[in-house]
Enzyme design. Sequence first.
Site, PDB file in Angstrom:
ATOM      1  N   HIS A  60     -17.293  16.788  41.853  1.00  0.00           N
ATOM      2  CA  HIS A  60     -17.861  17.654  42.896  1.00  0.00           C
ATOM      3  C   HIS A  60     -17.373  17.381  44.317  1.00  0.00           C
ATOM      4  O   HIS A  60     -17.396  18.276  45.149  1.00  0.00           O
ATOM      5  CB  HIS A  60     -19.402  17.658  42.852  1.00  0.00           C
ATOM      6  CG  HIS A  60     -20.064  16.515  43.542  1.00  0.00           C
ATOM      7  ND1 HIS A  60     -20.347  15.317  42.919  1.00  0.00           N
ATOM      8  CD2 HIS A  60     -20.506  16.366  44.828  1.00  0.00           C
ATOM      9  CE1 HIS A  60     -20.937  14.508  43.771  1.00  0.00           C
ATOM     10  NE2 HIS A  60     -21.043  15.112  44.950  1.00  0.00           N
ATOM     11  N   ASP A  61     -16.923  16.161  44.616  1.00  0.00           N
ATOM     12  CA  ASP A  61     -16.438  15.871  45.971  1.00  0.00           C
ATOM     13  C   ASP A  61     -14.913  15.784  46.056  1.00  0.00           C
ATOM     14  O   ASP A  61     -14.384  15.394  47.100  1.00  0.00           O
ATOM     15  CB  ASP A  61     -17.058  14.566  46.495  1.00  0.00           C
ATOM     16  CG  ASP A  61     -18.470  14.773  47.057  1.00  0.00           C
ATOM     17  OD1 ASP A  61     -18.751  15.871  47.585  1.00  0.00           O
ATOM     18  OD2 ASP A  61     -19.290  13.834  46.976  1.00  0.00           O
ATOM     19  N   GLU A  64     -13.471  18.623  48.453  1.00  0.00           N
ATOM     20  CA  GLU A  64     -13.962  18.394  49.821  1.00  0.00           C
ATOM     21  C   GLU A  64     -13.369  17.130  50.458  1.00  0.00           C
ATOM     22  O   GLU A  64     -13.027  17.128  51.637  1.00  0.00           O
ATOM     23  CB  GLU A  64     -15.490  18.285  49.782  1.00  0.00           C
ATOM     24  CG  GLU A  64     -16.151  18.395  51.130  1.00  0.00           C
ATOM     25  CD  GLU A  64     -17.671  18.489  50.990  1.00  0.00           C
ATOM     26  OE1 GLU A  64     -18.138  19.444  50.345  1.00  0.00           O
ATOM     27  OE2 GLU A  64     -18.355  17.602  51.515  1.00  0.00           O
ATOM     28  N   ASP A  65     -13.251  16.076  49.693  1.00  0.00           N
ATOM     29  CA  ASP A  65     -12.933  14.768  50.283  1.00  0.00           C
ATOM     30  C   ASP A  65     -11.593  14.167  49.885  1.00  0.00           C
ATOM     31  O   ASP A  65     -11.260  13.069  50.343  1.00  0.00           O
ATOM     32  CB  ASP A  65     -14.035  13.750  49.927  1.00  0.00           C
ATOM     33  CG  ASP A  65     -15.380  14.114  50.551  1.00  0.00           C
ATOM     34  OD1 ASP A  65     -15.384  14.822  51.579  1.00  0.00           O
ATOM     35  OD2 ASP A  65     -16.419  13.705  50.015  1.00  0.00           O
ATOM     36  N   ASP A 121     -27.014  15.804  43.748  1.00  0.00           N
ATOM     37  CA  ASP A 121     -26.223  15.262  44.860  1.00  0.00           C
ATOM     38  C   ASP A 121     -27.166  14.803  45.989  1.00  0.00           C
ATOM     39  O   ASP A 121     -27.024  13.700  46.538  1.00  0.00           O
ATOM     40  CB  ASP A 121     -25.279  16.371  45.348  1.00  0.00           C
ATOM     41  CG  ASP A 121     -24.238  15.914  46.343  1.00  0.00           C
ATOM     42  OD1 ASP A 121     -23.848  14.727  46.319  1.00  0.00           O
ATOM     43  OD2 ASP A 121     -23.805  16.757  47.153  1.00  0.00           O
TER      44      ASP A 121
HETATM   45  P1  NDP Z   1     -23.396  13.162  57.314  1.00  0.00           P
HETATM   46  O1  NDP Z   1     -24.811  13.556  57.469  1.00  0.00           O
HETATM   47  O2  NDP Z   1     -22.395  14.145  56.931  1.00  0.00           O
HETATM   48  O3  NDP Z   1     -23.309  11.880  56.311  1.00  0.00           O
HETATM   49  C1  NDP Z   1     -23.981  11.875  55.161  1.00  0.00           C
HETATM   50  C2  NDP Z   1     -23.031  12.299  54.061  1.00  0.00           C
HETATM   51  O4  NDP Z   1     -22.090  11.250  53.829  1.00  0.00           O
HETATM   52  C3  NDP Z   1     -23.794  12.497  52.795  1.00  0.00           C
HETATM   53  O5  NDP Z   1     -24.188  13.833  52.679  1.00  0.00           O
HETATM   54  C4  NDP Z   1     -22.798  12.042  51.745  1.00  0.00           C
HETATM   55  O6  NDP Z   1     -21.989  13.162  51.416  1.00  0.00           O
HETATM   56  C5  NDP Z   1     -21.922  11.022  52.453  1.00  0.00           C
HETATM   57  N1  NDP Z   1     -22.240   9.581  52.225  1.00  0.00           N
HETATM   58  C6  NDP Z   1     -21.355   8.591  52.026  1.00  0.00           C
HETATM   59  N2  NDP Z   1     -21.958   7.410  51.925  1.00  0.00           N
HETATM   60  C7  NDP Z   1     -23.271   7.630  52.044  1.00  0.00           C
HETATM   61  C8  NDP Z   1     -24.417   6.782  52.014  1.00  0.00           C
HETATM   62  N3  NDP Z   1     -24.328   5.457  51.815  1.00  0.00           N
HETATM   63  N4  NDP Z   1     -25.637   7.323  52.183  1.00  0.00           N
HETATM   64  C9  NDP Z   1     -25.757   8.659  52.361  1.00  0.00           C
HETATM   65  N5  NDP Z   1     -24.717   9.509  52.414  1.00  0.00           N
HETATM   66  C10 NDP Z   1     -23.469   9.011  52.252  1.00  0.00           C
HETATM   67  O7  NDP Z   1     -23.085  12.415  58.600  1.00  0.00           O
HETATM   68  P2  NDP Z   1     -21.802  12.178  59.486  1.00  0.00           P
HETATM   69  O8  NDP Z   1     -21.751  10.717  59.789  1.00  0.00           O
HETATM   70  O9  NDP Z   1     -20.586  12.790  58.953  1.00  0.00           O
HETATM   71  O10 NDP Z   1     -22.366  12.864  60.818  1.00  0.00           O
HETATM   72  C11 NDP Z   1     -22.298  14.204  61.172  1.00  0.00           C
HETATM   73  C12 NDP Z   1     -23.670  14.880  61.296  1.00  0.00           C
HETATM   74  O11 NDP Z   1     -24.717  13.995  61.700  1.00  0.00           O
HETATM   75  C13 NDP Z   1     -23.683  15.978  62.327  1.00  0.00           C
HETATM   76  O12 NDP Z   1     -24.372  17.068  61.741  1.00  0.00           O
HETATM   77  C14 NDP Z   1     -24.453  15.429  63.530  1.00  0.00           C
HETATM   78  O13 NDP Z   1     -25.118  16.446  64.221  1.00  0.00           O
HETATM   79  C15 NDP Z   1     -25.405  14.509  62.863  1.00  0.00           C
HETATM   80  N6  NDP Z   1     -25.748  13.362  63.725  1.00  0.00           N
HETATM   81  C16 NDP Z   1     -27.078  13.047  63.870  1.00  0.00           C
HETATM   82  C17 NDP Z   1     -27.461  11.975  64.633  1.00  0.00           C
HETATM   83  C18 NDP Z   1     -28.874  11.616  64.746  1.00  0.00           C
HETATM   84  O14 NDP Z   1     -29.206  10.552  65.267  1.00  0.00           O
HETATM   85  N7  NDP Z   1     -29.807  12.427  64.251  1.00  0.00           N
HETATM   86  C19 NDP Z   1     -26.462  11.144  65.350  1.00  0.00           C
HETATM   87  C20 NDP Z   1     -25.111  11.549  65.108  1.00  0.00           C
HETATM   88  C21 NDP Z   1     -24.789  12.624  64.325  1.00  0.00           C
HETATM   89  P3  NDP Z   1     -21.326  13.389  49.973  1.00  0.00           P
HETATM   90  O15 NDP Z   1     -22.338  13.812  48.990  1.00  0.00           O
HETATM   91  O16 NDP Z   1     -20.309  14.463  50.256  1.00  0.00           O
HETATM   92  O17 NDP Z   1     -20.743  12.063  49.625  1.00  0.00           O
HETATM   93 ZN    ZN Z   2     -21.715  14.291  46.863  1.00  0.00          ZN
END
Ligand code: NDP
Ligand code: ZN
Length: 182
Positions: A60-61, A64-65, A121
């Site tokens: 699934h990723d 995207e990744d 997911d």
């Molecule tokens: P993301 O929210 O995109 O990161 C989470 C994603 O990273 C998950 O959906 C998952 O995607 C993947 N992932 C990989 N490792 C982990 C883990 N250990 N735990 C959970 N998820 C994991 O954040 P980003 O760092 O890319 O930041 C961008 C977003 O965050 C923006 O929307 C911004 O607005 C927001 N933001 C919010 C802040 C706040 O304090 N509220 C501060 C800074 C940014 P997958 O299923 O694809 O692996």
């Molecule tokens: Zn995922």
Amino acid sequence: MENHVKLLNAAAFAAKKHRDQRRKGNDSAPYINHPLEVAKMLASVGGVDDADVLIAAILHDTIEDTETSEDEIRELFGDRVASIVVEVTDDKSLPKQARKEKQVEHAPHLSSEAKQLKISDKISNITDVLNNAPDGWSVERRIEYVKWGERVFAGLRGENQKLDDYFLKLAENAKKQLAEIV
Ligand code: NDP
Ligand code: ZN
């Protein structure tokens, strides 16, 4: 090809594609752990035994990744797997915040298979945000993530009672535990 062979091929394919990636948590787990966990969640909690859905979960990723195309997946694993993976793939040309809102908007329009995959997911990611959060995330940001996950879930629920129940319990638990840290 026999289903179990196809499933193991998908695991080997995804492991290779994600080979240089790690999860963002403080244990820096190999990235492949996450798609395998999503497939396991679908099978063990969701009772899903449709091989194409489990294969799509493992893959699934990848689009995207990693450097993986829809055509590559279609050739190796067939049309149905490719179309489920495409359904759960974010448009990376959009900024992060817009992608997050798009997930909320798109959720109700996904196929049943993609909805169940996406709930699994979110379960995997919220479990990580609770127990193994990405480095540098404040408690507030972790709570925000759970709340966003709940908004996506609202458009996904209704296909698989067991996954729905698991998600609801996890999200409640996560919010409660995180609120206690603040
Ligand atoms: P993301 O929210 O995109 O990161 C989470 C994603 O990273 C998950 O959906 C998952 O995607 C993947 N992932 C990989 N490792 C982990 C883990 N250990 N735990 C959970 N998820 C994991 O954040 P980003 O760092 O890319 O930041 C961008 C977003 O965050 C923006 O929307 C911004 O607005 C927001 N933001 C919010 C802040 C706040 O304090 N509220 C501060 C800074 C940014 P997958 O299923 O694809 O692996
Ligand atoms: Zn995922």
